[in-house]
Design a protein around this motif. Structure first.
Motif, PDB file in Angstrom:
ATOM      1  N   ILE A  14       0.840  -1.195   0.000  1.00 49.36           N
ATOM      2  CA  ILE A  14       0.000   0.000   0.000  1.00 49.36           C
ATOM      3  C   ILE A  14       0.873   1.242   0.000  1.00 49.36           C
ATOM      4  O   ILE A  14       0.632   2.197  -0.740  1.00 49.36           O
ATOM      5  CB  ILE A  14      -0.969  -0.011   1.200  1.00 49.36           C
ATOM      6  N   HIS A  15       1.925   1.240   0.808  1.00 49.25           N
ATOM      7  CA  HIS A  15       2.871   2.357   0.811  1.00 49.25           C
ATOM      8  C   HIS A  15       3.507   2.523  -0.565  1.00 49.25           C
ATOM      9  O   HIS A  15       3.615   3.638  -1.082  1.00 49.25           O
ATOM     10  CB  HIS A  15       3.975   2.134   1.849  1.00 49.25           C
ATOM     11  N   LEU A  16       3.937   1.412  -1.149  1.00 47.10           N
ATOM     12  CA  LEU A  16       4.581   1.451  -2.458  1.00 47.10           C
ATOM     13  C   LEU A  16       3.639   2.011  -3.517  1.00 47.10           C
ATOM     14  O   LEU A  16       4.043   2.820  -4.355  1.00 47.10           O
ATOM     15  CB  LEU A  16       5.068   0.053  -2.856  1.00 47.10           C
ATOM     16  N   PHE A  17       2.386   1.601  -3.486  1.00 43.23           N
ATOM     17  CA  PHE A  17       1.397   2.132  -4.419  1.00 43.23           C
ATOM     18  C   PHE A  17       1.298   3.652  -4.244  1.00 43.23           C
ATOM     19  O   PHE A  17       1.282   4.397  -5.225  1.00 43.23           O
ATOM     20  CB  PHE A  17       0.029   1.478  -4.185  1.00 43.23           C
ATOM     21  N   GLY A  18       1.241   4.101  -3.005  1.00 41.78           N
ATOM     22  CA  GLY A  18       1.171   5.534  -2.737  1.00 41.78           C
ATOM     23  C   GLY A  18       2.380   6.285  -3.253  1.00 41.78           C
ATOM     24  O   GLY A  18       2.261   7.405  -3.763  1.00 41.78           O
ATOM     25  N   ILE A  19       3.543   5.664  -3.132  1.00 41.73           N
ATOM     26  CA  ILE A  19       4.772   6.282  -3.632  1.00 41.73           C
ATOM     27  C   ILE A  19       4.745   6.362  -5.153  1.00 41.73           C
ATOM     28  O   ILE A  19       4.992   7.421  -5.732  1.00 41.73           O
ATOM     29  CB  ILE A  19       6.010   5.482  -3.149  1.00 41.73           C
ATOM     30  N   GLN A  20       4.441   5.252  -5.802  1.00 40.27           N
ATOM     31  CA  GLN A  20       4.474   5.194  -7.263  1.00 40.27           C
ATOM     32  C   GLN A  20       3.418   6.082  -7.908  1.00 40.27           C
ATOM     33  O   GLN A  20       3.643   6.632  -8.985  1.00 40.27           O
ATOM     34  CB  GLN A  20       4.288   3.766  -7.756  1.00 40.27           C
ATOM     35  N   TYR A  21       2.279   6.200  -7.286  1.00 34.19           N
ATOM     36  CA  TYR A  21       1.162   6.927  -7.888  1.00 34.19           C
ATOM     37  C   TYR A  21       0.762   8.146  -7.059  1.00 34.19           C
ATOM     38  O   TYR A  21      -0.402   8.543  -7.053  1.00 34.19           O
ATOM     39  CB  TYR A  21      -0.028   5.979  -8.066  1.00 34.19           C
ATOM     40  N   SER A  22       1.734   8.748  -6.380  1.00 28.87           N
ATOM     41  CA  SER A  22       1.429   9.854  -5.471  1.00 28.87           C
ATOM     42  C   SER A  22       0.717  11.017  -6.170  1.00 28.87           C
ATOM     43  O   SER A  22      -0.256  11.562  -5.635  1.00 28.87           O
ATOM     44  CB  SER A  22       2.689  10.340  -4.759  1.00 28.87           C
ATOM     45  N   VAL A  51       1.948   8.253  -0.178  1.00 25.77           N
ATOM     46  CA  VAL A  51       1.817   9.468  -0.991  1.00 25.77           C
ATOM     47  C   VAL A  51       2.797  10.529  -0.495  1.00 25.77           C
ATOM     48  O   VAL A  51       3.472  11.190  -1.288  1.00 25.77           O
ATOM     49  CB  VAL A  51       0.358   9.989  -0.970  1.00 25.77           C
ATOM     50  N   ASN A  52       2.892  10.681   0.816  1.00 26.24           N
ATOM     51  CA  ASN A  52       3.815  11.673   1.376  1.00 26.24           C
ATOM     52  C   ASN A  52       5.272  11.330   1.092  1.00 26.24           C
ATOM     53  O   ASN A  52       6.107  12.221   0.905  1.00 26.24           O
ATOM     54  CB  ASN A  52       3.589  11.831   2.876  1.00 26.24           C
ATOM     55  N   LEU A  53       5.597  10.053   1.042  1.00 25.64           N
ATOM     56  CA  LEU A  53       6.961   9.629   0.722  1.00 25.64           C
ATOM     57  C   LEU A  53       7.278   9.781  -0.764  1.00 25.64           C
ATOM     58  O   LEU A  53       8.446   9.809  -1.146  1.00 25.64           O
ATOM     59  CB  LEU A  53       7.172   8.171   1.128  1.00 25.64           C
ATOM     60  N   GLY A  54       6.252   9.894  -1.588  1.00 29.14           N
ATOM     61  CA  GLY A  54       6.419   9.932  -3.031  1.00 29.14           C
ATOM     62  C   GLY A  54       7.392  10.961  -3.553  1.00 29.14           C
ATOM     63  O   GLY A  54       8.078  10.732  -4.543  1.00 29.14           O
ATOM     64  N   GLU A  55       7.499  12.090  -2.891  1.00 32.77           N
ATOM     65  CA  GLU A  55       8.415  13.118  -3.373  1.00 32.77           C
ATOM     66  C   GLU A  55       9.864  12.884  -2.938  1.00 32.77           C
ATOM     67  O   GLU A  55      10.768  13.565  -3.390  1.00 32.77           O
ATOM     68  CB  GLU A  55       7.950  14.506  -2.937  1.00 32.77           C
ATOM     69  N   TYR A  56      10.088  11.893  -2.084  1.00 31.17           N
ATOM     70  CA  TYR A  56      11.432  11.636  -1.554  1.00 31.17           C
ATOM     71  C   TYR A  56      12.033  10.298  -1.988  1.00 31.17           C
ATOM     72  O   TYR A  56      13.232  10.095  -1.853  1.00 31.17           O
ATOM     73  CB  TYR A  56      11.401  11.637  -0.021  1.00 31.17           C
ATOM     74  N   VAL A  57      11.209   9.385  -2.467  1.00 31.81           N
ATOM     75  CA  VAL A  57      11.650   8.011  -2.701  1.00 31.81           C
ATOM     76  C   VAL A  57      11.683   7.689  -4.192  1.00 31.81           C
ATOM     77  O   VAL A  57      10.785   8.075  -4.934  1.00 31.81           O
ATOM     78  CB  VAL A  57      10.692   7.017  -1.988  1.00 31.81           C
ATOM     79  N   ILE A  58      12.712   6.970  -4.595  1.00 35.42           N
ATOM     80  CA  ILE A  58      12.798   6.431  -5.945  1.00 35.42           C
ATOM     81  C   ILE A  58      12.650   4.921  -5.818  1.00 35.42           C
ATOM     82  O   ILE A  58      13.386   4.279  -5.063  1.00 35.42           O
ATOM     83  CB  ILE A  58      14.144   6.778  -6.612  1.00 35.42           C
ATOM     84  N   VAL A  59      11.697   4.359  -6.527  1.00 34.27           N
ATOM     85  CA  VAL A  59      11.434   2.918  -6.443  1.00 34.27           C
ATOM     86  C   VAL A  59      12.441   2.181  -7.315  1.00 34.27           C
ATOM     87  O   VAL A  59      12.640   2.534  -8.474  1.00 34.27           O
ATOM     88  CB  VAL A  59       9.996   2.605  -6.905  1.00 34.27           C
ATOM     89  N   ARG A  60      13.074   1.183  -6.752  1.00 33.40           N
ATOM     90  CA  ARG A  60      14.025   0.377  -7.511  1.00 33.40           C
ATOM     91  C   ARG A  60      13.357  -0.893  -7.975  1.00 33.40           C
ATOM     92  O   ARG A  60      12.351  -1.322  -7.410  1.00 33.40           O
ATOM     93  CB  ARG A  60      15.264   0.059  -6.693  1.00 33.40           C
ATOM     94  N   ASP A  61      13.925  -1.512  -8.972  1.00 28.54           N
ATOM     95  CA  ASP A  61      13.420  -2.780  -9.474  1.00 28.54           C
ATOM     96  C   ASP A  61      13.937  -3.880  -8.553  1.00 28.54           C
ATOM     97  O   ASP A  61      15.147  -4.086  -8.440  1.00 28.54           O
ATOM     98  CB  ASP A  61      13.915  -3.000 -10.903  1.00 28.54           C
ATOM     99  N   PRO A  62      13.046  -4.610  -7.879  1.00 30.97           N
ATOM    100  CA  PRO A  62      13.512  -5.633  -6.929  1.00 30.97           C
ATOM    101  C   PRO A  62      14.204  -6.810  -7.596  1.00 30.97           C
ATOM    102  O   PRO A  62      14.844  -7.600  -6.931  1.00 30.97           O
ATOM    103  CB  PRO A  62      12.224  -6.083  -6.232  1.00 30.97           C
ATOM    104  N   TRP A  63      14.099  -6.929  -8.909  1.00 29.73           N
ATOM    105  CA  TRP A  63      14.696  -8.058  -9.596  1.00 29.73           C
ATOM    106  C   TRP A  63      16.114  -7.779 -10.080  1.00 29.73           C
ATOM    107  O   TRP A  63      16.825  -8.675 -10.464  1.00 29.73           O
ATOM    108  CB  TRP A  63      13.815  -8.479 -10.787  1.00 29.73           C
TER     109      TRP A  63
END
Length: 67
Positions: A14-22, A51-63
């Motif tokens: 849920i957090h990740l979704f918020g980050i990716q689609y903030s 959503v609040n983390l969205g402006e600070y976090v870059i999602v990496r590819d876990p693979w």
């Protein structure tokens, strides 16, 4: 992401979704997104954290390798 979350990783997803689609979540509204997904209103706070983390976090590819 919610329906395909690994065991014990539901809130993380849920957090990740918020980050990716903030940006999209902000435009649509937290309550509206949670309702459209059919989730409990209690999860709105968790989505908001992402959503609040969205402006600070870059999602990496876990693979990809971590080297």
């Amino acid at each position: 992401m919610y329906n395909n979350a690994p065991p014990k990783k539901l809130v993380v997803m849920i957090h990740l979704f918020g980050i990716q689609y903030s940006e999209e979540v902000r435009k649509a509204g937290l309550k509206e997104v949670v309702a459209a997904a059919g989730l409990s209103h209690h999860l709105q706070a968790e989505l908001n954290k992402g959503v609040n983390l969205g402006e600070y976090v870059i999602v990496r590819d876990p693979w990809k390798s971590r080297s």
